[in-house]
Design an enzyme around this catalytic site. Structure first.
Site, short mmCIF file in Angstrom:
data_model
loop_
_atom_site.label_atom_id
_atom_site.label_comp_id
_atom_site.label_asym_id
_atom_site.label_seq_id
_atom_site.Cartn_x
_atom_site.Cartn_y
_atom_site.Cartn_z
N GLU A 248 3.77 1.87 -1.44
CA GLU A 248 4.32 2.33 -2.52
C GLU A 248 3.29 2.57 -3.47
O GLU A 248 3.42 3.69 -4.03
CB GLU A 248 4.80 0.94 -3.21
CG GLU A 248 5.19 0.99 -4.55
CD GLU A 248 6.79 1.99 -4.60
OE1 GLU A 248 7.17 2.37 -3.68
OE2 GLU A 248 6.82 2.21 -5.89
N TYR A 249 2.06 2.13 -3.37
CA TYR A 249 1.11 2.74 -4.08
C TYR A 249 0.62 4.17 -3.69
O TYR A 249 0.76 5.15 -4.63
CB TYR A 249 -0.52 1.98 -3.80
CG TYR A 249 -1.50 2.73 -4.69
CD1 TYR A 249 -1.68 1.88 -5.87
CD2 TYR A 249 -2.49 3.47 -4.18
CE1 TYR A 249 -3.03 2.39 -6.78
CE2 TYR A 249 -3.76 3.83 -4.66
CZ TYR A 249 -3.54 3.31 -6.14
OH TYR A 249 -4.75 3.66 -6.95
N LYS B 142 -28.47 -12.12 -9.14
CA LYS B 142 -29.10 -10.94 -9.27
C LYS B 142 -28.79 -10.32 -8.08
O LYS B 142 -29.02 -10.25 -6.79
CB LYS B 142 -30.61 -11.22 -9.06
CG LYS B 142 -31.44 -9.82 -9.02
CD LYS B 142 -33.09 -9.87 -9.56
CE LYS B 142 -33.73 -8.81 -10.17
NZ LYS B 142 -33.33 -7.89 -8.88
N GLU C 22 -24.18 -3.26 -11.72
CA GLU C 22 -24.72 -2.88 -10.23
C GLU C 22 -23.76 -2.38 -9.27
O GLU C 22 -22.56 -2.97 -9.23
CB GLU C 22 -25.47 -4.33 -9.60
CG GLU C 22 -26.30 -3.97 -8.47
CD GLU C 22 -27.82 -3.89 -9.19
OE1 GLU C 22 -27.86 -3.59 -10.58
OE2 GLU C 22 -28.64 -4.26 -8.47
N CYS D 104 -32.23 -11.36 36.58
CA CYS D 104 -32.99 -11.75 37.70
C CYS D 104 -32.32 -12.20 38.82
O CYS D 104 -31.48 -13.09 38.65
CB CYS D 104 -34.21 -12.56 37.22
SG CYS D 104 -34.98 -13.45 38.55
N ILE E 292 -36.51 -6.04 -15.86
CA ILE E 292 -36.19 -7.60 -16.19
C ILE E 292 -37.74 -8.25 -15.46
O ILE E 292 -37.87 -7.98 -14.47
CB ILE E 292 -34.94 -7.79 -15.66
CG1 ILE E 292 -34.50 -9.29 -16.17
CG2 ILE E 292 -34.84 -8.06 -14.27
CD1 ILE E 292 -32.99 -9.65 -15.93
N GLU F 3 -26.53 -15.48 -14.11
CA GLU F 3 -25.88 -14.71 -13.29
C GLU F 3 -26.43 -14.57 -11.67
O GLU F 3 -27.69 -15.08 -11.37
CB GLU F 3 -26.08 -13.51 -14.03
CG GLU F 3 -25.16 -13.37 -15.35
CD GLU F 3 -25.49 -11.92 -16.00
OE1 GLU F 3 -25.93 -11.00 -15.57
OE2 GLU F 3 -25.19 -11.86 -17.30
N LYS G 97 -36.27 -15.32 -8.34
CA LYS G 97 -36.02 -14.70 -6.87
C LYS G 97 -35.78 -15.77 -6.15
O LYS G 97 -36.27 -17.17 -6.05
CB LYS G 97 -37.20 -14.09 -6.60
CG LYS G 97 -37.42 -12.82 -7.36
CD LYS G 97 -36.96 -11.60 -6.33
CE LYS G 97 -37.30 -10.36 -7.11
NZ LYS G 97 -37.22 -9.13 -6.33
N ASP H 166 0.62 -1.11 0.01
CA ASP H 166 0.02 0.19 0.09
C ASP H 166 0.76 1.30 -0.13
O ASP H 166 0.63 2.18 -0.66
CB ASP H 166 -0.79 0.15 1.27
CG ASP H 166 -1.84 -1.34 1.23
OD1 ASP H 166 -2.08 -1.74 0.19
OD2 ASP H 166 -2.93 -1.06 2.10
S1 IVH Z 1 -29.96 -7.33 -16.45
C1 IVH Z 1 -32.25 -6.10 -20.17
N1 IVH Z 1 -28.54 -8.69 -14.80
O1 IVH Z 1 -32.16 -5.86 -11.65
C2 IVH Z 1 -31.81 -6.35 -18.58
N2 IVH Z 1 -30.04 -6.86 -14.00
O2 IVH Z 1 -34.92 -5.25 -13.21
C3 IVH Z 1 -31.37 -5.44 -17.74
N3 IVH Z 1 -29.84 -6.72 -11.43
O3 IVH Z 1 -32.35 -2.71 -11.62
C4 IVH Z 1 -30.75 -6.08 -16.37
N4 IVH Z 1 -28.38 -8.11 -10.85
O4 IVH Z 1 -30.07 -3.22 -11.42
C5 IVH Z 1 -29.41 -7.77 -15.01
N5 IVH Z 1 -27.31 -9.94 -13.32
C6 IVH Z 1 -28.04 -8.86 -13.35
C7 IVH Z 1 -28.82 -8.20 -12.40
C8 IVH Z 1 -29.72 -7.12 -12.58
C9 IVH Z 1 -29.25 -7.23 -10.60
C10 IVH Z 1 -30.95 -5.50 -11.05
C11 IVH Z 1 -30.63 -4.48 -12.27
C12 IVH Z 1 -32.22 -4.01 -12.40
C13 IVH Z 1 -33.17 -4.86 -12.12
C14 IVH Z 1 -33.73 -5.73 -13.40
#
Ligand code: IVH
Length: 692
Positions: free
Chosen positions: A43-44, A129, A186, A449, A91, A127, A337, A41
Site C-alpha cells: 500500500e505504501y 554514546k 548520530e 586429519c 565532548i 544517553e 567509555k 508495504d
Molecule cells: S553530544 C556538545 N551525545 O561523540 C556535545 N555526542 O565528541 C556534543 N556522540 O562526534 C556531542 N553519542 O558524534 C553527544 N549521545 C551523544 C553521543 C555523541 C555519540 C558522538 C558525537 C561526537 C562525539 C563527541
C-alpha cells in the site's frame, strides 16, 4: 455516499501531492522510527508510485522534502563545504572505564557550580554514546534543507543528498516546529544490516565486480555511505539515525521554543518524529549515573548497534549555561567509555590446531592486546576460506574484536600497513601434529586429519572430551595431565585410562602420590555412569549431549544403538541423515567397537533399559497411508494414534508403504495399493494392529 462527497470537487494535483506527502511521511515515521507500520508495504508503494507519477507529470510540484527524493539520484563532483551556524563541539572523555568515571564527573560539576556537600543531587540525562558519525540536520520552516557532517567542528561537508535516503530522518516536521531548527545526532548502521551489507559485498566480489570491498565495521560502512557522491549508492546502504541535541534554533524572542531541560528537548524532538534512543533516562546524582553505566554495560552486547560508552549531560539548560565551555568542550557533558571491543595488533604467526574430530583450524598468534576486557593472544581464523578472504598474513596489522563472551576474532587485516613480503596463508595438506594426510571433503570448508586416534592431538581431545563433567566425568583429568599421558605414550586409547596404575601416575611431572590416588579414585568413580553420558563421551561426530539423550531414550541400550540400521537411527527425534550416517560410520569401525568392549571390560557400566520406546511403539518403522472416510475415527485422529505408536503416516502410496488403511469412498490410493500389492486394511484392522 454522503452529500459532501457528491459536491466536493476532485483535489487539484497540488492538493493531491500535498496529501500524498503527508500520508507517506506519516507512514515512513511509523515504519522506520516507531517500527510499527499501519499499512502493508504494498500500500505504501502504491501511494509512493502515485506521487512519483504526479511529480513526473507536474515537475513544478516537486519539493525537496518530497518522500520521492529519498531514493537517491543526485550525483556530485565533490561535497560542498558548510559552515556550521553553531559549532559542533566534541565532548570530553572520561578515560576511567570504572564507575569512578561517573563520580569524577559529578564531583567536577558540583565544584564548578559551587554546591555544598549536603546540597541536593544534580540531575543528569544518561544517553548512549553511539559509534557512528555526527550529523547536523537543518530544517527551515519545517523542511529539511541541509545535512552536514561535523568536519572540524566549524566547517563540515554537505551530505544532504545522502541523508535524504535515510528513512528515519524526517524530511518535513509538524507545523508546531520553529522556523529554524538544527537537530544534531548520530548516523549509524545496525550490526545485522552491516553483516548483510558485507554479505552482499562478498557476493559482488566473488562475481568479479571491480572496485567493491567489504567494510571493517558498521562505523566505517556508515561513514563511507554518508560521504558518497552518488546518492543512489548511499540509498543502498542501510543507515539509521538517533537525535541527541540541537544546533541553531529560532531564539525565544523570535517565537522559538522555550526548553527548560535537555530531557524535555529530546522528548520534543521525539514528538516531532526524530528517533531518540529508548535507553535515554534522567539520573539523579553520581549513584544513578553509575547504575546507568552498569546497566547499559551489561546490555551492550544485546543492542542491535555499536556503542562505545554512555554520555552524561546536565539536565537543566540553565545550569548548562552556567557551566559553559572549556575551549572545545562543554563542562556540562562527558563521555564515559566502556572497554574497547576492537583493537589493533600484529600477527606473530599463524598456527594450525587439530581438534577432537581432526578438524584443522588456523589460529592467529597475536602480540598480546587488551580488548573486550581481557588480554587476547590468539584469535581463530575459522578455516582456510576465512583466512584467505581476510588475507591475514604473518606480520600483518589486524583488527581484533572481542564482544561479550564470544571468542576473539580477527575482523580484518590492514594490508596497507604490510611491510615484509609475507605470503598468503595456505592450509597444510598434512596434519601438523601427526603428519597424516589432511583432506578437505567435497562441499566442506574444513580440512581434517585422517589420523584418527593415531593422531596425538585428536587423542588428547578425545580423552578430555570423555573425561569432561558432562560426559563420564573424571575429576582432575585436565589439559596438563592428558598432555603428559599422551606424550609419554602411557595412554593410547580410552580404556588405557582405566589401566593406569599408581606408579605410572606418580612418575609423571608434578604428581604427588596423593594426587595420583585422587585420580585413581576419580577413575573408579567414573565407571558408574549413564548411557547418555557414555554415548556423548565417545565423541561421535555430530552427537552432542541432546542427541545422546534422545538415542538412549529411544533405544534403551547400547547394543541396540550399535546395531541400528540407518532407517532405525532416523526414527530418533532430531536425528537426520548426517547424524545417522555419522553414528553408523563410527560403529562400523571395528576399532571403535573394540574400544567400547574394552571400556565395559574395565568395569564401565550404566543402567541398561529394554528398548523402552520401542515397547511403547509397536509400529515403529512402519509406514501407513490413510484414504477414504472411517466409520468412527476422523482422519486426523487416526494419524495421531498411528504416529504415537511410532508409525509414519505418508500422503501417497509407494512400494515403501506397509499398510493402506481404507475407509468409505477410498479412491486412487486404494487402486495404487492393489497395483503395488500393498496390504490394505480397514479401521478395525488398524485398531487391532495398534492393540498388538
Ligand atoms: S553530544 C556538545 N551525545 O561523540 C556535545 N555526542 O565528541 C556534543 N556522540 O562526534 C556531542 N553519542 O558524534 C553527544 N549521545 C551523544 C553521543 C555523541 C555519540 C558522538 C558525537 C561526537 C562525539 C563527541
Amino acid at each position: 455516499m454522503s452529500t459532501s462527497d457528491l459536491f466536493s470537487s476532485q483535489p487539484t494535483p497540488a492538493e493531491r501531492a500535498a496529501e500524498l506527502r503527508a500520508q507517506l511521511n506519516h507512514h515512513a515515521h511509523r515504519y522506520y522510527v516507531l517500527d510499527a507500520p499501519e499499512i502493508p508495504d504494498a500500500e505504501y508503494d502504491r501511494l509512493f508510485r502515485e506521487l512519483q507519477a504526479l511529480e513526473a507529470a507536474h515537475p513544478e510540484l516537486l519539493t525537496p522534502d518530497s518522500p520521492t527524493q529519498r531514493v537517491g539520484g543526485a550525483l556530485l563532483d565533490e561535497l560542498a563545504k558548510v559552515r556550521h551556524a553553531v559549532p559542533m563541539l566534541s565532548i570530553e572523555t572520561e578515560t576511567d572505564t570504572e564507575p569512578t568515571g561517573a563520580l569524577n564527573f559529578d564531583t567536577r560539576v558540583r565544584r564548578a557550580l559551587g554546591l555544598a556537600e549536603d546540597a541536593l543531587a544534580v540531575e543528569y540525562v544518561g544517553e548512549l554514546k553511539f559509534d557512528g558519525l555526527a550529523m547536523s540536520l537543518r530544517y527551515q520552516n519545517g523542511v529539511m534543507v541541509q545535512a552536514a557532517t561535523r568536519g572540524d567542528g566549524e566547517v563540515g561537508e554537505d551530505v544532504t543528498h545522502n541523508i535524504r535516503t535515510i528513512g528515519q530522518v524526517p524530511l518535513r516536521l509538524p507545523a508546531d516546529c520553529p522556523a529554524v531548527l538544527e537537530v544534531r545526532g548520530e548516523v549509524y548502521m545496525r550490526r545485522d544490516q552491516f553483516e548483510a551489507l558485507n554479505e552482499k559485498q562478498r557476493a559482488k566480489i566473488a562475481a568479479g565486480a571491480k572496485g567493491e570491498k567489504t567494510f571493517v565495521n558498521p562505523r566505517n560502512a556508515a561513514a563511507g555511505a554518508v560521504r558518497q557522491l552518488d546518492s543512489a549508492i548511499a540509498a543502498q546502504r542501510p543507515l539509521s539515525f538517533f537525535a541527541y541535541g540541537l544546533g541553531e534554533v529560532t531564539p525565544v524572542e523570535q517565537g522559538g521554543p522555550t526548553f527548560k531541560t535537555h530531557f524535555g528537548l529530546l522528548m520534543q524532538l521525539k514528538a516531532w518524529g526524530f528517533p531518540v534512543a529508548e535507553q535515554t533516562t534522567v539520573a539523579r546524582g553520581a549513584d544513578e549515573l553509575i547504575a546507568f553505566h552498569q546497566r547499559i554495560g551489561a546490555a551492550r552486547d544485546q543492542l542491535p548497534f555499536d556503542i562505545d560508552g554512555v554520555v552524561y549531560k546536565v539536565n537543566s539548560l540553565a545550569l548548562q549555561r552556567e557551566l559553559g565551555f572549556k575551549t572545545r568542550e562543554p563542562r556540562w557533558a562527558v563521555a564515559h567509555k566502556y572497554p574497547a571491543q576492537e583493537q589493533l595488533t600484529t600477527v606473530l604467526a599463524i598456527d594450525v590446531q587439530v581438534g577432537r574430530t581432526g578438524k584443522l583450524t588456523p589460529v592467529a598468534k597475536l602480540a598480546p592486546v587488551f580488548v573486550g576486557n581481557v588480554t587476547v593472544t590468539n584469535a581463530t581464523l575459522h578455516n582456510e576460506d576465512e583466512a584467505r578472504r581476510k588475507d591475514v598474513r604473518v606480520g600483518d596489522t589486524v583488527i581484533v574484536r572481542r564482544a561479550g563472551d564470544v571468542i576473539p576474532e580477527v575482523v580484518a587485516s590492514l594490508p596497507e600497513k604490510r611491510v615484509g613480503g609475507a605470503e598468503p596463508f595456505t592450509m597444510p595438506h598434512t596434519c601438523p601434529v601427526c603428519g597424516s594426510v589432511a583432506v578437505r571433503e567435497e562441499g566442506e570448508v574444513d580440512y581434517r586429519c585422517t589420523g584418527g586416534l593415531f593422531c596425538g592431538a585428536q587423542r588428547k581431545q578425545a580423552l578430555l572430551h570423555y573425561a569432561q563433567r558432562r560426559a563420564v566425568e573424571i575429576e582432575g583429568l585436565g589439559d596438563k595431565l592428558v598432555e603428559q599421558l599422551v606424550d609419554a605414550d602411557v595412554v593410547k586409547t580410552l580404556p588405557d585410562l582405566y589401566r593406569l596404575g599408581l606408579m605410572a601416575l606418580a612418575n609423571l611431572d608434578r604428581m604427588a602420590e596423593k594426587s595420583a590416588q585422587n585420580i585413581l579414585a576419580a577413575l573408579e568413580k567414573s565407571k558408574q555412569t549413564t548411557l547418555p553420558r557414555f554415548l556423548f563421551g565417545l565423541g561421535i561426530r555430530h552427537v552432542g549431549e541432546a542427541t545422546a539423550k534422545e538415542m538412549a531414550r529411544h533405544f534403551g541400550n547400547l547394543d541396540a544403538i550399535m546395531d541400528a540400521s540407518l532407517e532405525q537411527l532416523l526414527e530418533v527425534n532430531d536425528v537426520g541423515p548426517i547424524v545417522a550416517q555419522s553414528i553408523r560410520t563410527f560403529f562400523d569401525q571395528p576399532h571403535n567397537r573394540e574400544v567400547v568392549e574394552q571400556l565395559r571390560a574395565c568395569g564401565v557400566t550404566w543402567a541398561e533399559g529394554a528398548p523402552a520406546e520401542r515397547a511403547a511403539q509397536p509400529l515403529a518403522g512402519k509406514t501407513f497411508v490413510l484414504t477414504g472416510t472411517f466409520p468412527t475415527l476422523k482422519r486426523e485422529e487416526a494419524k495421531e494414534m498411528l504416529e504415537a505408536a511410532g508409525a509414519k503416516v505418508a500422503g501417497s502410496v509407494s512400494k515403501k508403504t506397509d499398510y493402506v488403511v481404507a475407509g468409505e469412498e477410498a479412491g486412487s490410493k486404494l487402486d495404487k495399493a492393489r497395483e503395488l500389492g500393498v496390504a490394505v486394511i480397514d479401521e478395525a484392522g488398524m485398531l487391532a494392529l495398534l492393540q498388538s
